[in-house]
Design an enzyme around this catalytic site. Structure first.
Site, PDB file in Angstrom:
ATOM      1  N   ASP A  96       0.863  -1.186   0.000  1.00 35.09           N
ATOM      2  CA  ASP A  96       0.000   0.000   0.000  1.00 35.09           C
ATOM      3  C   ASP A  96       0.899   1.234   0.000  1.00 35.09           C
ATOM      4  O   ASP A  96       2.118   1.112   0.005  1.00 35.09           O
ATOM      5  CB  ASP A  96      -1.023  -0.020   1.145  1.00 35.09           C
ATOM      6  CG  ASP A  96      -0.451   0.385   2.488  1.00 35.09           C
ATOM      7  OD1 ASP A  96       0.779   0.559   2.600  1.00 35.09           O
ATOM      8  OD2 ASP A  96      -1.240   0.525   3.439  1.00 35.09           O
ATOM      9  N   ASP A 258      -4.655  -6.354   7.963  1.00 39.86           N
ATOM     10  CA  ASP A 258      -3.241  -6.223   8.298  1.00 39.86           C
ATOM     11  C   ASP A 258      -3.083  -5.440   9.585  1.00 39.86           C
ATOM     12  O   ASP A 258      -3.910  -4.580   9.907  1.00 39.86           O
ATOM     13  CB  ASP A 258      -2.448  -5.558   7.157  1.00 39.86           C
ATOM     14  CG  ASP A 258      -2.776  -4.092   7.011  1.00 39.86           C
ATOM     15  OD1 ASP A 258      -2.170  -3.269   7.720  1.00 39.86           O
ATOM     16  OD2 ASP A 258      -3.653  -3.755   6.184  1.00 39.86           O
ATOM     17  N   CYS A 383       5.429 -21.502  26.989  1.00 40.47           N
ATOM     18  CA  CYS A 383       5.436 -21.253  25.549  1.00 40.47           C
ATOM     19  C   CYS A 383       6.565 -22.028  24.883  1.00 40.47           C
ATOM     20  O   CYS A 383       7.673 -22.109  25.402  1.00 40.47           O
ATOM     21  CB  CYS A 383       5.577 -19.765  25.258  1.00 40.47           C
ATOM     22  SG  CYS A 383       5.519 -19.414  23.490  1.00 40.47           S
ATOM     23  N   CYS A 385       7.619 -21.412  21.678  1.00 35.58           N
ATOM     24  CA  CYS A 385       8.221 -20.708  20.544  1.00 35.58           C
ATOM     25  C   CYS A 385       9.720 -20.499  20.777  1.00 35.58           C
ATOM     26  O   CYS A 385      10.196 -20.555  21.903  1.00 35.58           O
ATOM     27  CB  CYS A 385       7.500 -19.387  20.265  1.00 35.58           C
ATOM     28  SG  CYS A 385       8.097 -17.970  21.193  1.00 35.58           S
ATOM     29  N   CYS A 388      10.899 -17.855  23.443  1.00 33.31           N
ATOM     30  CA  CYS A 388      10.822 -18.232  24.860  1.00 33.31           C
ATOM     31  C   CYS A 388      11.783 -19.375  25.174  1.00 33.31           C
ATOM     32  O   CYS A 388      12.382 -19.404  26.248  1.00 33.31           O
ATOM     33  CB  CYS A 388       9.389 -18.611  25.220  1.00 33.31           C
ATOM     34  SG  CYS A 388       8.262 -17.225  24.989  1.00 33.31           S
ATOM     35  N   HIS A 410       7.215 -13.210  19.708  1.00 27.92           N
ATOM     36  CA  HIS A 410       6.472 -14.208  20.487  1.00 27.92           C
ATOM     37  C   HIS A 410       4.971 -13.877  20.407  1.00 27.92           C
ATOM     38  O   HIS A 410       4.143 -14.769  20.211  1.00 27.92           O
ATOM     39  CB  HIS A 410       6.950 -14.223  21.954  1.00 27.92           C
ATOM     40  CG  HIS A 410       5.901 -14.653  22.917  1.00 27.92           C
ATOM     41  ND1 HIS A 410       5.707 -15.976  23.260  1.00 27.92           N
ATOM     42  CD2 HIS A 410       4.926 -13.943  23.555  1.00 27.92           C
ATOM     43  CE1 HIS A 410       4.669 -16.048  24.088  1.00 27.92           C
ATOM     44  NE2 HIS A 410       4.183 -14.837  24.280  1.00 27.92           N
TER      45      HIS A 410
HETATM   46 ZN   LIG Z   1       6.961 -17.642  23.193  1.00 27.26          ZN
END
Ligand SMILES: [Zn+2]
Length: 426
Positions: A96, A258, A383, A385, A388, A410
């Protein structure tokens, strides 16, 4: 609903050293850094949106340096972002103009021709027409055209004129979906703009100007737009930050939206810095513990200049607070003595002798409760991910871009998991 993440050069140094607060030796910004899709185990979004205003060009500064702008135009967005179609099949690349960056100008600084050139160079899958933000939004039926200031009418008309030209010129791009941007001063005027855009030939419309709107206003705008256009026309919400309310807008046939919100909240929100999702799929939030670098902190520097706090004392409090967090996590210090040290530093940062003492004490007690929940619940341990896994409690510290943006990544991960769960359930 597809989640398109709006990037503004937000990446981390994967080799960042938390212990010494240092980047990897010889690290080159952007080249050696990693975007969320690179750093996390899987991309935490369905696509990326890049604004022309954020990239910038020789005439107007964006967030990219000039050599980066040149490389972006030469290599295309996929290579620049290391977001290749092969590695991320089916991923989308939206463009955009970033109308917020030229909101104060009489006219948008771009033409349909140069915008399409930008989209073609970048290899975008979807690109928005050039719009001009209208800030006043009337609730209800709103003002009639005759009652409006000329400036609003001009912005409305120029958005539609540019969209018409953009649509006809967009035909020369292959594998590209043009999106017509809706701007309006009221729900009915947005519905009317949507109708015009569909008449021009657009099959995908992007709703602009949502940022300052309240939830009921968004409902009325989307309902007016939906009523004005055929069911097969898809809708995209531009810059949509009200992520908690997403589900209630799905009924308007929203295909995509978005936002940067999950990332930004990590370091812009006063309290909701770290996203967590419980077993029932409900989002909750933790507050990051503020231990800024004393040497670079303006509040502390100003106190030192006025002779209220020695810089050495501040540095000592900073180190003590950091060590307290780490010791507590390792099981070497109880939570209350750790909080004492964290709040000693908080006091150095926030306490003002000239202010009401009782009020400040209440703030201190409240802060202690907030931090006790963060440190006591240890949400990073739940978590999986990469942020973490590798960072542990460091990610819950409000300190330096590398921690703050990791926490943002995260949040993107948690938010995307939340969205995927909702998608599967639907
Ligand atoms: Zn995490």
């Amino acid at each position: 609903m597809k989640f398109i993440y709006a990037d503004a050069m937000d990446f981390v140094d994967p080799e960042f050293d938390f212990e010494n607060d240092r980047n990897a030796e010889g690290r080159v910004i952007q080249r050696d850094d990693q975007y969320p899709h690179e750093f996390l185990d899987r991309a935490p979004y369905d696509g990326i949106l890049i604004s022309r205003g954020v990239v910038g060009d020789v005439h107007r500064n964006g967030k990219y340096t000039l050599p980066q702008v040149m490389r972006f135009r030469r290599e295309g967005a996929r290579r620049f972002l290391r977001y290749g179609d092969d590695k991320y099949p089916g991923s989308l690349l939206f463009g955009d103009c970033g109308s917020f960056t030229y909101r104060d100008e009489k006219l948008p600084p771009y033409t349909p021709a140069d915008t399409l050139e930008f989209y073609a160079d970048g290899g975008f899958t979807h690109g928005c027409s050039i719009d001009h933000i209208i800030f006043d939004f009337d609730s209800g039926e709103g003002r009639k055209r005759g009652d409006l200031p000329q400036e609003i009418l001009d912005r409305y008309d120029v958005t539609l004129d540019l969209a018409s030209e953009f649509y006809s010129q967009s035909k020369r791009l292959r594998h590209f979906t043009p999106m017509g941007v809706i701007q309006g001063w009221s729900a009915p005027s947005m519905g009317w703009a949507a109708q015009q855009l569909v008449r021009m030939g657009y099959e995908y419309l992007a709703v602009g100007g949502l940022v300052p709107l309240k939830v009921p206003q968004i409902h009325s705008a989307l309902s007016a737009i939906r009523e004005a256009i055929p069911g097969n026309v898809r809708l995209h919400l531009l810059g949509f930050g009200k992520i908690e309310n997403l589900a209630e807008f799905e009924k308007y046939g929203v295909a995509s939206f978005d936002t940067t919100s999950p990332l930004l909240r990590a370091f812009k929100d006063a309290h909701k810095n770290y996203f967590s999702r419980d077993v029932n799929g409900v989002l909750s939030y933790y507050t990051a513990i503020r231990i800024p670098q004393a040497r670079e902190n303006n509040k502390l520097k100003s106190k030192a200049r006025r002779g209220l706090l020695h810089q050495e004392t501040a540095l000592g409090l900073e180190v003590a607070a950091l060590e307290a967090v780490r010791s507590n996590v390792k099981g070497n210090m109880g939570i209350e003595p750790a909080l004492d040290r964290i709040l000693e530093y908080w006091k150095a940062l926030n306490w003002r002798e000239s202010h009401d003492e009782a009020k400040q004490l209440r703030a201190l007690t409240k802060q202690r409760e907030i931090y006790r929940r963060t440190l006591g619940d240890r949400p990073w341990e739940r978590c999986t991910c990469r942020v973490c896994r590798e960072g542990g409690v460091e990610v819950l510290l409000f300190r330096s871009s590398n921690r703050n943006k990791r926490r943002g990544m995260h949040n993107l991960h948690v938010f995307y998991q939340h969205l995927l769960a909702h998608r599967h359930a639907a």
